[in-house]
Write an enzyme that holds these catalytic residues in place. Structure first.
Site, mmCIF file in Angstrom:
data_model
loop_
_atom_site.group_PDB
_atom_site.id
_atom_site.type_symbol
_atom_site.label_atom_id
_atom_site.label_comp_id
_atom_site.label_asym_id
_atom_site.label_seq_id
_atom_site.Cartn_x
_atom_site.Cartn_y
_atom_site.Cartn_z
ATOM 1 N N SER A 552 0.672 -1.225 -0.264
ATOM 2 C CA SER A 552 0.181 0.407 0.300
ATOM 3 C C SER A 552 0.695 1.682 0.391
ATOM 4 O O SER A 552 1.819 1.804 -0.955
ATOM 5 C CB SER A 552 -0.941 0.059 0.997
ATOM 6 O OG SER A 552 -2.239 0.856 1.255
ATOM 7 N N HIS A 665 -7.932 -5.634 -1.187
ATOM 8 C CA HIS A 665 -6.733 -4.962 -1.210
ATOM 9 C C HIS A 665 -5.516 -5.847 -0.290
ATOM 10 O O HIS A 665 -3.885 -4.966 -0.466
ATOM 11 C CB HIS A 665 -7.054 -2.988 -0.458
ATOM 12 C CG HIS A 665 -5.435 -2.457 0.029
ATOM 13 N ND1 HIS A 665 -4.746 -2.301 -1.372
ATOM 14 C CD2 HIS A 665 -5.054 -1.477 0.956
ATOM 15 C CE1 HIS A 665 -3.341 -0.965 -0.636
ATOM 16 N NE2 HIS A 665 -3.793 -0.904 0.410
#
Length: 690
Positions: A552, A665
């Site tokens: 991320s 994610h």
């Protein structure tokens, strides 16, 4: 027992306890244990009971029995389970007998909340909002009503209603900014509403009909009963500007009439509202947006009397402490609890709460009027991630450290924590784990920065070893004193690991967290690189055998790092932000997160967004790069990874691209996690040890 190096599949053996809850009389504790099935390639959760020094298994089977909550009289448990094919509430008599379903037509999406008299349970579920004459936009075909209804019914019915003959229209009509969410996907015109359901004395013959308390084109969450059972409080934003706002207010609901009243107009987020036992106050976790999306979350209280209240009526009890509410310390093998990070004392005079401080998480106590925080439990080399409290002051803690995944501990009032569960003792005894450590060093501007390290198993002091730098996400994430399998597998196989908390990390105060805003790739990058230099200066890291990885924001920083320096011999960039200009309009949060963190938008500040993006400097890359991404990622969309890979290969640079189908994610499927751990280890071993 002879210890051996970790292998990628070893994480499957870990059993993760959590959701610990005392019975009303304080004599028993119910908790959940998550186990991973290699055969089924998914996680299963069972419920357990601790009483009088004895542990009893309450549920078993290939289900996810989770979020157990005691009835007020302590005779029953309500919990959520997918054993019927969709998330439903189940009831269990603690004294014996099989669980039975409290079946509703709606999948239940929040923990059950018993009314004080034990006759009702409140919960949240998604329902279709629009009226019979609704159209998504002026000039839309009338068939859009049926399309939207069919799509909503598919969401509402749950997985057990889906089959290969599904004829639901697949055309998506979008008019709102907030129409999808990572981990959820496209949620159409469904909104989360509050319901209550009567709890019968025995299993009903058919599905029960819950009563809907909230309505409208708004999501509602976190319903909680008042001590007298007349009211519920929940979190929601009813503003016409809700699509553009990053906030939520508190609302009171009259249980008997379903009338809704505004309790608190808030400047920022308000979540998990909880009534004081005397009914005079409501505590909640939230912020006032004083620093936009980088505001440190705190513990707040607001009086009930005199509503509706303006924002200044609420008080932050943790502002002077300047530390974030909740655990927040990253771990890839922790039971993700849904229990609140705070709880009232029986006299309503103070609250216990979890907070982060310098990469560790502690249990504190603060008076309802604020003031000094008393540290009740915790250690600089450990992390408390959840707790529960009895009326007499006994505590149960979910706690772990860098070499021990979370276990449950019983802490008598005035005493010290004692281990209650031993879920992984035998497993850990066979693993050769890295030895943990921590140090501080001077980052950019002379700021003191924390670094956490794992020395390789069997490390001999004075020896230089290949080293992998891990960079956390966020950028307001934080590494620290919790168990991370992804780093232990490196240390167990001869690689040192260093992870730092550069500016932007939580648990160091508001100024420190906010310092990254508008400066991604600037002084945060300098903080991180200085940590690597400090580890080299300690005589541990081999400067010629360095690797770097992150996920991320950590993926952003990894891609940025390899465009700024060639000192790393291998890199793995996970779930990256590669092009901030594109990210702004493709991420599910990009239109507000990107504008806040990057300091602009694409049509006014294109160069600002690109100047700190790896895309602008990708021709400089000399480091072999592995790119890893979930194909369904909506937070950092996979097109970010596509761009990086195509650019690297177009220039004939060393690059490989790993895509995990069906993952958002985070990478959650056990087989995908095993694959990822193995690829990471092999990549770094190849480039750093050969």
């Amino acid at each position: 027992m002879q210890k051996r190096p970790l292998q990628p599949a070893d994480f499957l053996a870990l059993k993760l306890p959590g959701e610990a809850q005392f019975s009303p009389d304080g004599q028993s504790i119910v908790y959940a244990v998550q186990e991973l099935s290699k055969e089924k390639d998914q996680a299963f959760i069972s419920l357990w009971l601790y009483r009088n020094g004895e542990t009893i298994r309450l549920t078993s089977g290939k289900h996810r029995d989770r979020q157990p909550r005691w009835s007020p009289d302590g005779r029953r448990l309500a919990f959520l389970s997918d054993r019927s094919g969709k998330s439903q509430m189940w009831i269990m008599e603690v004294g014996g007998g099989e669980p039975w379903p409290l079946t509703t037509k709606l999948p239940v999406e929040s923990a059950p909340r018993w009314s004080p008299d034990g006759r009702q349970i409140a919960f949240c579920a998604k329902v279709f909002v629009p009226s019979d004459d609704w159209l998504p936009y002026p000039g839309a075909p009338t068939s859009d009503r049926q399309r939207a209804l069919a799509q909503a019914e598919k969401v509402i019915k749950g997985k057990d209603e889906k089959n290969g003959d599904d004829k639901t229209p697949d055309v998506k009509v979008i008019t709102r900014l907030r129409h999808r969410l990572d981990g959820v996907g496209f949620f159409g015109d469904c909104r989360s509403q509050v319901f209550v359901v009567e709890v019968p004395d025995s299993p009903p013959d058919e599905a029960v009909e819950p009563r809907q308390l909230t309505r409208g084109d708004h999501d509602h969450s976190d319903p909680a009963w008042s001590p007298d059972g007349r009211w519920l409080v929940c979190s929601s934003n009813h503003s016409p500007e809700a699509d553009w706002e990053s906030k939520s207010d508190l609302w009171l609901i009259e249980a008997a009439t379903a009338e809704v009243h505004l309790l608190l107009t808030n400047r920022g987020y308000a979540s998990g509202p909880t009534w004081s036992p005397d009914g005079h106050y409501i505590a909640y976790g939230g912020d006032d947006r004083s620093h936009g999306g980088s505001t440190t979350p705190g513990l707040w209280v607001v009086p009930v009397e005199g509503y509706p209240h303006q924002p200044d009526a609420a008080r932050c009890l943790t502002r002077e402490m300047d530390r974030p509410l909740g655990c927040g310390i990253t771990s890839d093998v922790r039971y993700a609890t849904s229990t609140s990070p705070y709880a009232w004392t029986p006299d309503s005079r103070s609250l216990y709460f979890i907070y982060g401080d310098h990469g560790a998480a502690y249990l504190g106590r603060v008076g309802v009027s604020g003031g000094m925080v008393e540290r009740v439990a915790g250690d600089p080399m450990a992390t408390i991630s959840a707790f529960d409290l009895t009326a007499s002051g006994d505590l149960v803690l979910q706690m772990g450290d860098m070499v021990t995944p979370d276990e449950l501990y019983l802490m008598p009032a005035g005493g010290a924590p004692e281990r209650l569960t031993h879920c992984n003792d035998q497993t850990l005894a066979s693993w050769a784990l890295g030895r943990p450590g921590r140090f501080t060093y001077a980052g950019a501007d002379g700021w003191e920065i924390d670094a956490f390290v794992l020395y390789p198993a069997g490390y001999q002091p004075g020896t230089r070893v290949p080293t992998v730098l891990f960079i956390h996400g966020g950028p307001h994430g934080v590494y620290g004193t919790s168990f991370m399998f992804q780093s232990q597998i490196m240390a167990s196989n001869g690689l040192a690991v260093i992870y730092t908390n550069p500016r932007g990390s939580q648990s160091y105060g508001q100024e420190f967290a906010y310092a990254v805003v508008g400066d991604w790739g600037g002084k945060d990058f300098e903080d991180i690189m200085r940590g690597v230099d400090a580890f080299i200066e300690k005589g541990v890291a081999d400067p010629g055998r360095l690797g770097v990885t992150g996920w991320s924001y950590g993926g952003y920083m990894t891609s940025w790092t390899v465009t700024q320096t060639d000192r790393f011999k291998a890199a793995i960039a996970g779930a990256i932000v590669y092009n901030r200009h594109n990210f702004w309009g493709t991420s599910d949060i990009g239109h507000f997160f990107g504008e806040h963190h990057f300091g602009g938008n694409p049509w006014q500040d294109a160069e600002k967004l690109l100047s700190r993006s790896a895309v602008k400097y990708v021709d400089r890359v000399k480091t072999p790069v592995m790119i890893v991404h979930g194909e369904n990622d909506l937070r950092c969309p996979i097109e970010q990874a596509d761009q990086f890979f195509y650019a690297l290969r177009k220039m004939k640079k060393e690059a490989v691209y790993i895509r995990y189908p069906g993952e958002f994610h985070g990478i959650n499927k056990p087989s995908h996690r095993e694959d990822r751990y193995g690829r990471y280890l092999s990549w770094f071993q190849h480039y750093l040890t050969n």
